[in-house]
Design a protein around this motif. Structure first.
Motif, mmCIF file in Angstrom:
data_model
loop_
_atom_site.group_PDB
_atom_site.id
_atom_site.type_symbol
_atom_site.label_atom_id
_atom_site.label_comp_id
_atom_site.label_asym_id
_atom_site.label_seq_id
_atom_site.Cartn_x
_atom_site.Cartn_y
_atom_site.Cartn_z
ATOM 1 N N VAL A 1 -4.137 2.405 4.315
ATOM 2 C CA VAL A 1 -4.471 3.738 3.812
ATOM 3 C C VAL A 1 -4.458 3.737 2.286
ATOM 4 O O VAL A 1 -5.385 4.262 1.643
ATOM 5 C CB VAL A 1 -3.499 4.785 4.387
ATOM 6 C CG1 VAL A 1 -3.657 6.127 3.667
ATOM 7 C CG2 VAL A 1 -3.723 4.951 5.889
ATOM 8 N N ARG A 2 -3.436 3.163 1.702
ATOM 9 C CA ARG A 2 -3.360 3.099 0.227
ATOM 10 C C ARG A 2 -4.591 2.421 -0.361
ATOM 11 O O ARG A 2 -5.137 2.878 -1.384
ATOM 12 C CB ARG A 2 -2.099 2.337 -0.174
ATOM 13 C CG ARG A 2 -1.927 2.116 -1.676
ATOM 14 C CD ARG A 2 -0.893 1.028 -1.938
ATOM 15 N NE ARG A 2 -1.322 -0.257 -1.369
ATOM 16 C CZ ARG A 2 -0.508 -1.285 -1.139
ATOM 17 N NH1 ARG A 2 0.798 -1.172 -1.409
ATOM 18 N NH2 ARG A 2 -0.978 -2.412 -0.633
ATOM 19 N N ASP A 3 -5.040 1.338 0.272
ATOM 20 C CA ASP A 3 -6.099 0.519 -0.303
ATOM 21 C C ASP A 3 -7.503 0.990 0.055
ATOM 22 O O ASP A 3 -8.461 0.593 -0.630
ATOM 23 C CB ASP A 3 -5.944 -0.936 0.159
ATOM 24 C CG ASP A 3 -4.639 -1.572 -0.297
ATOM 25 O OD1 ASP A 3 -4.050 -1.076 -1.276
ATOM 26 O OD2 ASP A 3 -4.209 -2.546 0.337
ATOM 27 N N ASN A 4 -7.647 1.839 1.081
ATOM 28 C CA ASN A 4 -8.987 2.125 1.597
ATOM 29 C C ASN A 4 -9.335 3.595 1.756
ATOM 30 O O ASN A 4 -10.512 3.927 1.879
ATOM 31 C CB ASN A 4 -9.157 1.456 2.973
ATOM 32 C CG ASN A 4 -9.185 -0.046 2.893
ATOM 33 O OD1 ASN A 4 -10.193 -0.653 2.538
ATOM 34 N ND2 ASN A 4 -8.064 -0.668 3.240
ATOM 35 N N ILE A 5 -8.360 4.478 1.767
ATOM 36 C CA ILE A 5 -8.667 5.853 2.155
ATOM 37 C C ILE A 5 -9.535 6.570 1.124
ATOM 38 O O ILE A 5 -10.264 7.530 1.469
ATOM 39 C CB ILE A 5 -7.361 6.643 2.441
ATOM 40 C CG1 ILE A 5 -7.650 7.810 3.403
ATOM 41 C CG2 ILE A 5 -6.712 7.133 1.139
ATOM 42 C CD1 ILE A 5 -8.120 7.380 4.763
ATOM 43 N N ALA A 6 -9.530 6.113 -0.108
ATOM 44 C CA ALA A 6 -10.391 6.753 -1.116
ATOM 45 C C ALA A 6 -11.858 6.637 -0.740
ATOM 46 O O ALA A 6 -12.660 7.530 -1.050
ATOM 47 C CB ALA A 6 -10.135 6.122 -2.488
#
Length: 503
Positions: free
Chosen positions: A174-179
């Motif tokens: 989530v930290r690395d991809n949710i953007a």
């Protein structure tokens, strides 16, 4: 023709379903499949792919009894070890800024459940609050919550706390991809119910999860589940014995037995423990002094849990569901007495004296639900309130049909209003005997408080923070109200009582 939409993640492009108001991506991998040599290993990075990966349908649920992976009246999701995936639901309407993210962890006693359950898609929550909803799979039972590390060999290491490690890996994804999906990685709320609520608290007590979430909601957590190192090792030996293996060939059996054979062996070992020691549940994150350094309640009491805002609460009638369909909790007079005698001291006299009418069955059911869920939740909210904003609730509302059936505000009922499902066919069926308008109102209370919390770190203004001086508790009902130190006599009677060690 089905409309689709593509998003590029750090591992490759994924193709999801484009709907009228929301888009959904299903079974996106957040870790490598834990199969073959990766069985019983900590989650490993995803192998990047080329082209566009189909994310329009669900893959496998975690290994479990097939009844736990039922996702419809006549529909069961296939189960398998290749289960480390998550789902994303996002509003289609463009947003001026990145949206808050809500990551849901399903319950099921760490033995059952799947993120593919339609309720968990979070479409109504996403639309009402303009948020991104993520739901997560993680390894269950034998493959996620039994510590087989004692059977490690030079050729193969067995890691512990695998389900908890999976959840951390999912939050890293989530930290690395949710953007890329329009979400804000700097505003992540984790929320879960039952074992999922316990997972929320475990993540708050896990150093590796630091910075991966910013708010937490724990709905009906059995907060003091979690075997010690000694108990975890003892239980693992019992599981290997159920496999028919001795100490010398345990590693070989664990690596070569079929997934269903391992699952069945552990399920039998779990059943034996719960039969002999009411209130003890051995399949949960292990307190290993390292990955999970302290018992969860101790972490909150001492301030070492991550100091993020927390909503925590339970349902008024937690035990009624289990008394009808499941004998795992101490919800009979005999099982409650056995539990309290195992605790020792004056526990039996003190606790049962706080429940007038015991040993009437309905009183035993209330005591069993309180022991499992409310008692340890009070310890968590008390401890955390010393260090971070904490908001306590009790869910009291039940449609008339559930009241007439003797369930009341039972375990897991809160999931329906939280996900805005009171107007679905199932939600309407629960209100067939009356109470639909009130059920809808309660759902709106739930959702608006949860969404306010996800966006700002606080529920709506009518909900005061919990402190040990006042113990303000929001009673979610129709109408809602605030009570101070509800059920004080029972709270004091349970004070200091913990789940006994494995015998």
């Amino acid at each position: 023709m089905v409309a689709t939409t593509d998003i590029t993640t750090a591992d490759g492009a994924v193709r999801g379903l484009w709907g009228k108001r929301v888009s959904r991506w299903r079974s996106i991998p957040f870790a490598a499949p834990p199969v073959g040599e990766l069985r019983f290993r900590a989650p490993q990075p995803v192998q990047p792919w080329t082209g566009v990966r189909d994310a329009t349908h669900f893959g496998f649920a975690a290994m479990q009894h097939r009844r736990g992976a039922q996702i419809g009246p006549r529909q069961q999701q296939p189960t398998g070890e290749d289960c480390l995936t998550l789902n994303v639901t996002a509003p289609n309407k463009p947003a001026a800024t990145a949206r808050p993210v809500m990551v849901f962890i399903h319950g099921g006693g760490y033995l059952l459940g799947t993120s593919a359950l339609r309720l968990y898609s979070g479409s109504r929550l996403a639309l009402l609050g303009d948020v991104i909803v993520v739901s997560v799979n993680y390894r269950l039972g034998a493959f996620g919550y039994v510590d087989f590390s004692e059977y490690s060999t030079p050729a193969h290491r067995f890691d512990n706390n695998l389900g908890l490690r999976d959840q951390v890996a999912a939050l890293e994804w989530v930290r690395d991809n949710i953007a890329a999906f329009g979400g804000d990685p700097g505003n992540v709320t984790i929320f879960g119910e039952s074992a999922g609520a316990h997972a929320v608290l475990a993540l708050m007590a896990t150093p590796a999860a630091a910075g991966l979430f910013h708010r937490a909601i724990s709905q009906s957590p059995p907060a003091d589940w979690g075997p010690s190192q000694a108990d975890a090792a003892l239980f693992a030996r019992r599981c290997v014995e159920q496999l028919g293996a001795g100490a010398g060939d345990g590693a070989q059996a664990l690596l070569t037995a079929t997934p269903n054979r391992i699952r069945s062996a552990v399920d039998h070992a779990v059943s034996a423990v719960m039969r002999d020691q009411p209130g003890l549940f051995p399949v949960a994150p292990q307190v290993d002094g390292d990955y999970l350094p302290l018992p969860i309640i101790d972490a909150f009491a001492g301030g070492s849990a991550h100091r993020v805002p927390l909503i925590i609460g339970t349902n008024r009638d937690e035990g009624t569901l289990f008394s009808r369909f499941d004998d795992t909790l101490p919800t009979t007079p005999e099982r409650m007495r056995r539990l309290l005698r195992q605790v020792g001291g004056d526990a039996e006299t003190r606790v049962l004296g706080a429940y007038p009418g015991f040993p009437k069955p309905r009183v035993a059911v209330r005591a069993g639900g309180d022991f499992t869920f409310w008692r340890p939740s009070v310890e968590v909210m008390s401890g955390h309130s010393r260090y971070a904003p904490t908001y306590a609730y009790r869910y009291d509302f039940a449609p008339r049909a559930l009241q007439l059936a003797g369930f009341g505000a039972t375990h897991a009922l809160d999931l329906i209003p939280v996900f805005g499902a009171t107007a679905t066919p199932f939600g309407r069926a629960l209100s067939a005997a009356g109470g639909q308008r009130a059920f809808n109102s309660v759902s709106e209370q739930f959702q608006r408080n949860w969404l306010s919390f996800a966006r700002t770190g606080a529920p709506l203004a009518a909900w005061p923070a919990y402190t040990e001086d006042e113990r303000a508790t929001m009673i979610i009902d129709s109408p809602q109200r605030v009570e101070f130190d509800p059920e004080r006599a029972k709270r004091l009677a349970w004070q200091g009582i913990r789940v006994p060690a494995l015998a």
